[in-house]
Design a protein around this motif. Structure first.
Motif: not given
Length: 594
Positions: A430-432, A450-455, A436-440
């Motif tokens: 659930d990205l805003s 990092p969120r993908d790795m944990r998920f 910056l979120d989109i670029q990351l």
């Protein structure tokens, strides 16, 4: 202009900044592959205790993949016996009728003295008539003043062990203010209702906010099985294109029965409950029972519908020129032409998941259970969601709503046990819309977000939990339980029909489609788990970015075959892992495994 530069040395300039604990920026978090997704939900760590268990620099610190273990399925299979109990002014009210304390060996009845209901609209409040008690609208706010008292009863003798039927009317009058808020009510009306309640409250009683579709048993029983939620606003409900209305029947206990209005569409039907069609021009009530309903469900639905017929609440807008309301009761599979007219389905096509031709037994054998699987608080655990109207004596057809899944912190993982099939429901990232979120997200941070790795680590644990749950579940040795993965926004119809109503979340659908998922996709848990637990990759696969799903970025070299490892590192794996961690890191960097 910013140009992309590459080189072996550091650039002539760089960003230098300070980071404060718990308010780190996304750019800073992005440097760490296992940074938790939501710091606010993490428990604080004692620095002193943490320093004692600090890992020496000579050893490689354990990664998130290694630390997370599957949830304890034996604890999950133990059904929680937590009775429904509303507590007001330090007094237990149970479901709103009676409460008995097995520890103190005494109980009390709850007697309603009076009830007043006000409708809040445009900075004003209007008291509604008694015939409209229990009739609410999804775009409105209502204030309910409940005057009640507790009457002591049900004392148990310690010596004889027998119950006493003596009742003593010694309780004082109590008052509670319940503020019911529709899901589409305006923030202004929600705020005004809270202020109005303060002025109304002469008795200084408790104020309880009640959210639509989250009502407790104590609240629903106030309306004696006629609680109804209509769509729209109370003052605008006459403006409808169709004169037919559709209501789904819910609840397992007579005083807790209630109705929710749904849009007229055959996709909204369910075989495991009853539906009420109302034509307020010709004054017709059509009660439809799904083929998966029990005799008790049909009896309760009929009784609740007859109460509405007798009271004729003005919210249904029955034709005043006609005194009688025609009532008809039909079963799924034996519909009359009037039913297909009401549902606006000329081709008589069943667009819902009908159980008419189901091979398995249509009747429910147990209430569905949902577990939220997460590691936000440290270890990977399964937290069971509780049905607000749960009862050990009844099986609920629809104990949960879509909101129970979609309002969790995303991306979420849920294990859903229908007793005949298991599902893993996977949420979405659930990205805003922040740039910056989109670029990351697009950059993918080379070694994986990092969120993908944990998920990914959580997914592996969730799938292992599901497999172990299947094996440990009683009766699983005689019944072949299927365990499937479904994805938010793309759920198949058989999954959707486990809930009383459903609205497609387009943001979740688009995000999961961008991740390569398809509409109605159902994956086998065992197949995906086998893919995530793959232990060997080729040299080319490990040098691609992003890394293959399931690869631990802290030990990429581990997935090489013994031969490939010796060719690249000129030593065996045992010799490599015997080196201090800092030496391992220095060796891996120039080889592209760091």
């Amino acid at each position: 202009d910013v140009t992309t530069q590459k080189g072996a040395k550091r650039p002539a300039w760089c960003i230098f900044g300070k980071q404060n604990q718990n308010v780190e920026t996304l750019l800073f978090k992005g440097k760490f592959y296992d940074w938790p997704g939501d710091l606010k939900e993490l428990k604080p760590i004692n620095d002193a205790a943490n320093s004692v268990n600090r890992i020496p620099s000579a050893r490689r610190p354990p990664s998130i993949v290694e630390m997370l273990k599957p949830a304890d399925v034996n604890k999950m299979l133990i059904k929680q016996d937590i009775p429904v109990n509303m507590i007001l002014e330090q007094a237990s009210l149970g479901r709103g009728k009676h409460w008995y304390d097995p520890i103190e060996l005494r109980g009390h009845d709850i007697q309603t003295i009076s009830l007043n209901v006000w409708h809040v609209s445009e900075n004003e409040r209007y008291e509604v008539s008694k015939s409209s008690y229990g009739q609410f609208h999804s775009d409105d706010v209502y204030i309910i003043r409940w005057r009640y008292k507790l009457v002591a009863s049900g004392f148990h003798s310690i010596t004889t062990g027998k119950a006493s039927v003596r009742k003593t009317d010694t309780g004082r009058d109590r008052v509670a203010y319940l503020i019911w808020q529709g899901v589409n009510a305006s923030p202004n009306e929600k705020g005004i209702s809270a202020l109005m309640t303060v002025f109304l409250d002469e008795e200084k009683g408790p104020h309880i906010h009640v959210i639509q579709e989250r009502e407790e048993a104590t609240f629903i029983q106030l309306f004696d099985g006629t609680f109804t939620i209509h769509m729209g606003k109370r003052n605008q409900s006459k403006e409808r294109k169709s004169h037919w209305r559709l209501y789904v029947f819910l609840g397992e206990i007579e005083v807790e029965n209630h109705w929710w209005e749904l849009p007229i569409d055959s996709t909204n039907l369910r075989s495991r409950t009853s539906f009420l069609f109302i034509d307020n021009v010709k004054n017709i009530m059509l009660l439809w029972h799904g083929c998966g309903t029990t005799d008790e469900q049909r009896f309760l639905a009929n009784k609740s519908a007859m109460k509405l017929r007798e009271r004729r609440p003005e919210e249904f807008h029955f034709n005043c020129e006609r005194e009688d309301i025609e009532f008809c009761e039909i079963q799924e599979g034996d519909e009359i032409d009037l039913f297909w007219t009401a549902i606006n389905e000329r081709t008589q096509q069943r667009k819902y998941h009908s159980l008419l031709n189901a091979r398995s037994n249509q009747k429910l054998t147990a209430t569905m259970r949902i577990f939220h699987l997460s590691s936000l608080h440290g270890p990977f655990v399964a937290q069971e969601l509780l049905y607000p109207l749960r009862s050990p004596d009844h099986i609920a057809a629809f104990p949960f709503t879509q909101a129970d899944l979609y309002e969790l912190h995303q991306p979420a993982l849920c294990l859903i046990d229908t007793d005949k099939e298991l599902y893993i429901w996977q949420g979405w990232n659930d990205l805003s819309d922040d740039e910056l979120d989109i670029q990351l997200n697009n950059a993918n941070l080379q070694a994986g977000c990092p969120r993908d790795m944990r998920f990914t680590a959580e997914r592996r644990c969730a799938f292992r939990t599901a497999v172990e749950y299947c094996k440990a579940k009683p009766g699983s040795t005689t019944v072949d339980l299927t365990c499937s993965i479904v994805y938010a926004g793309l759920e198949p119809i058989d999954f959707i029909n486990l809930f009383p109503k459903w609205t497609v979340n387009m943001k979740a659908r688009q995000q999961n489609q961008l991740d390569g998922k398809n509409l109605n996709q159902k994956d086998s848990v065992s197949d995906i788990l086998q893919h995530l637990c793959r232990e060997q990759y080729t040299l080319e696969e490990l040098r691609t970015r992003p890394l293959p799903e399931g690869v631990d970025p802290s030990k990429i070299e581990f997935y090489l075959s013994d031969d490939d490892f010796e060719k690249e590192f000129h030593m065996t794996k045992d010799e490599f892992y015997a080196l201090p961690y800092w030496k391992q890191t220095n060796i891996k960097k120039p080889l592209g495994f760091f």
